[in-house]
Design a protein around this motif. Structure first.
Motif, PDB file in Angstrom:
ATOM      1  N   ASP A  21       0.830  -1.203   0.000  1.00  0.00           N
ATOM      2  CA  ASP A  21       0.000   0.000   0.000  1.00  0.00           C
ATOM      3  C   ASP A  21       0.866   1.256   0.000  1.00  0.00           C
ATOM      4  O   ASP A  21       0.587   2.201  -0.726  1.00  0.00           O
ATOM      5  N   THR A  24       2.327   1.757  -3.417  1.00  0.00           N
ATOM      6  CA  THR A  24       1.317   2.252  -4.350  1.00  0.00           C
ATOM      7  C   THR A  24       1.058   3.736  -4.127  1.00  0.00           C
ATOM      8  O   THR A  24       0.974   4.512  -5.083  1.00  0.00           O
ATOM      9  N   ASN A  28       1.702   6.559  -6.877  1.00  0.00           N
ATOM     10  CA  ASN A  28       0.622   7.456  -7.306  1.00  0.00           C
ATOM     11  C   ASN A  28       1.035   8.915  -7.155  1.00  0.00           C
ATOM     12  O   ASN A  28       0.777   9.745  -8.034  1.00  0.00           O
ATOM     13  N   ALA A  93      -1.596  11.517  -0.327  1.00  0.00           N
ATOM     14  CA  ALA A  93      -2.209  10.391  -1.046  1.00  0.00           C
ATOM     15  C   ALA A  93      -3.067   9.610  -0.074  1.00  0.00           C
ATOM     16  O   ALA A  93      -2.704   9.422   1.092  1.00  0.00           O
ATOM     17  N   GLY A  95      -5.346   6.126  -0.711  1.00  0.00           N
ATOM     18  CA  GLY A  95      -5.864   5.131  -1.644  1.00  0.00           C
ATOM     19  C   GLY A  95      -5.537   5.526  -3.071  1.00  0.00           C
ATOM     20  O   GLY A  95      -4.385   5.799  -3.408  1.00  0.00           O
ATOM     21  N   ASP A  96      -6.546   5.603  -3.906  1.00  0.00           N
ATOM     22  CA  ASP A  96      -6.363   5.955  -5.316  1.00  0.00           C
ATOM     23  C   ASP A  96      -6.430   7.454  -5.573  1.00  0.00           C
ATOM     24  O   ASP A  96      -6.508   7.880  -6.729  1.00  0.00           O
ATOM     25  N   TYR A  97      -6.410   8.257  -4.521  1.00  0.00           N
ATOM     26  CA  TYR A  97      -6.508   9.714  -4.669  1.00  0.00           C
ATOM     27  C   TYR A  97      -5.183  10.374  -4.279  1.00  0.00           C
ATOM     28  O   TYR A  97      -4.555   9.991  -3.291  1.00  0.00           O
ATOM     29  N   LYS A 120      -7.840  11.298  -9.159  1.00  0.00           N
ATOM     30  CA  LYS A 120      -8.132   9.893  -8.904  1.00  0.00           C
ATOM     31  C   LYS A 120      -7.346   9.072  -9.920  1.00  0.00           C
ATOM     32  O   LYS A 120      -7.322   9.410 -11.114  1.00  0.00           O
ATOM     33  N   LEU A 121      -6.719   8.011  -9.434  1.00  0.00           N
ATOM     34  CA  LEU A 121      -5.962   7.130 -10.293  1.00  0.00           C
ATOM     35  C   LEU A 121      -6.588   5.738 -10.298  1.00  0.00           C
ATOM     36  O   LEU A 121      -7.177   5.322  -9.299  1.00  0.00           O
ATOM     37  N   GLU A 122      -6.452   5.064 -11.407  1.00  0.00           N
ATOM     38  CA  GLU A 122      -6.813   3.651 -11.523  1.00  0.00           C
ATOM     39  C   GLU A 122      -5.651   2.955 -12.211  1.00  0.00           C
ATOM     40  O   GLU A 122      -5.191   3.423 -13.261  1.00  0.00           O
ATOM     41  N   ASN A 123      -5.179   1.887 -11.600  1.00  0.00           N
ATOM     42  CA  ASN A 123      -4.039   1.141 -12.157  1.00  0.00           C
ATOM     43  C   ASN A 123      -2.853   2.058 -12.438  1.00  0.00           C
ATOM     44  O   ASN A 123      -2.164   1.915 -13.452  1.00  0.00           O
ATOM     45  N   GLY A 124      -2.633   3.025 -11.539  1.00  0.00           N
ATOM     46  CA  GLY A 124      -1.487   3.912 -11.659  1.00  0.00           C
ATOM     47  C   GLY A 124      -1.617   5.020 -12.689  1.00  0.00           C
ATOM     48  O   GLY A 124      -0.650   5.725 -12.971  1.00  0.00           O
TER      49      GLY A 124
END
Length: 147
Positions: A21, A24, A28, A93, A95-97, A120-124
């Protein structure tokens, strides 16, 4: 202090997940900072475009939607504000934000704006954007500063 075998096992199993985590989150943050530098400061759409996912949803009501909308914005900056520069003051950061606290100056010699950008990110890859923009006043009601 005594720990049960189950607790120790749970802690050991959770450690790689926490490390993943953290990795990631850092990846991100790196993606968004590089995107910001290439797009907003260098005004290089092609260099910034590699950070987009399959879509780019723009939540700023004054900005065109999509990757092509971002391309138009970069063209606008390059033509109207070639010396504009944004200094990232803080990066967060969750999570995905990724959230940036930015001091943006479009014209040299002006105070500029304080901006909070949320990506917002998805899959980097960057897939959505929100922002809040506030002019920096000539005189503040307190001594705390905006950054």
């Amino acid at each position: 202090m005594r720990f049960s075998i189950g607790l120790v096992a749970a802690l050991l199993l959770a450690t790689p997940a926490i490390a993943a985590d953290t990795a990631t989150l850092e990846a991100n943050k790196k993606t968004v900072v590089e995107f910001y530098e290439k797009g907003l400061n260098q005004k290089d759409f092609d260099a910034a475009a590699k950070y987009f996912g399959p879509r780019y949803v723009q939540h700023n009501p004054t900005a065109p939607d999509g990757i092509e909308g971002f391309k138009k914005f970069i063209t606008f900056l390059r033509e109207k504000f070639p010396d504009s520069h944004s200094e990232i003051k803080k990066v967060f950061a969750d999570g995905d934000y990724v959230i940036l606290h930015v001091h943006a100056v479009r014209e040299k010699g002006t105070r500029g704006n304080a901006i909070v950008d949320i990506f917002k990110l998805e899959n980097g890859k960057i897939v959505e954007h929100w922002d809040v923009n506030q002019p920096i006043p000539e005189k503040a009601a307190n001594e705390n500063g905006m950054f």
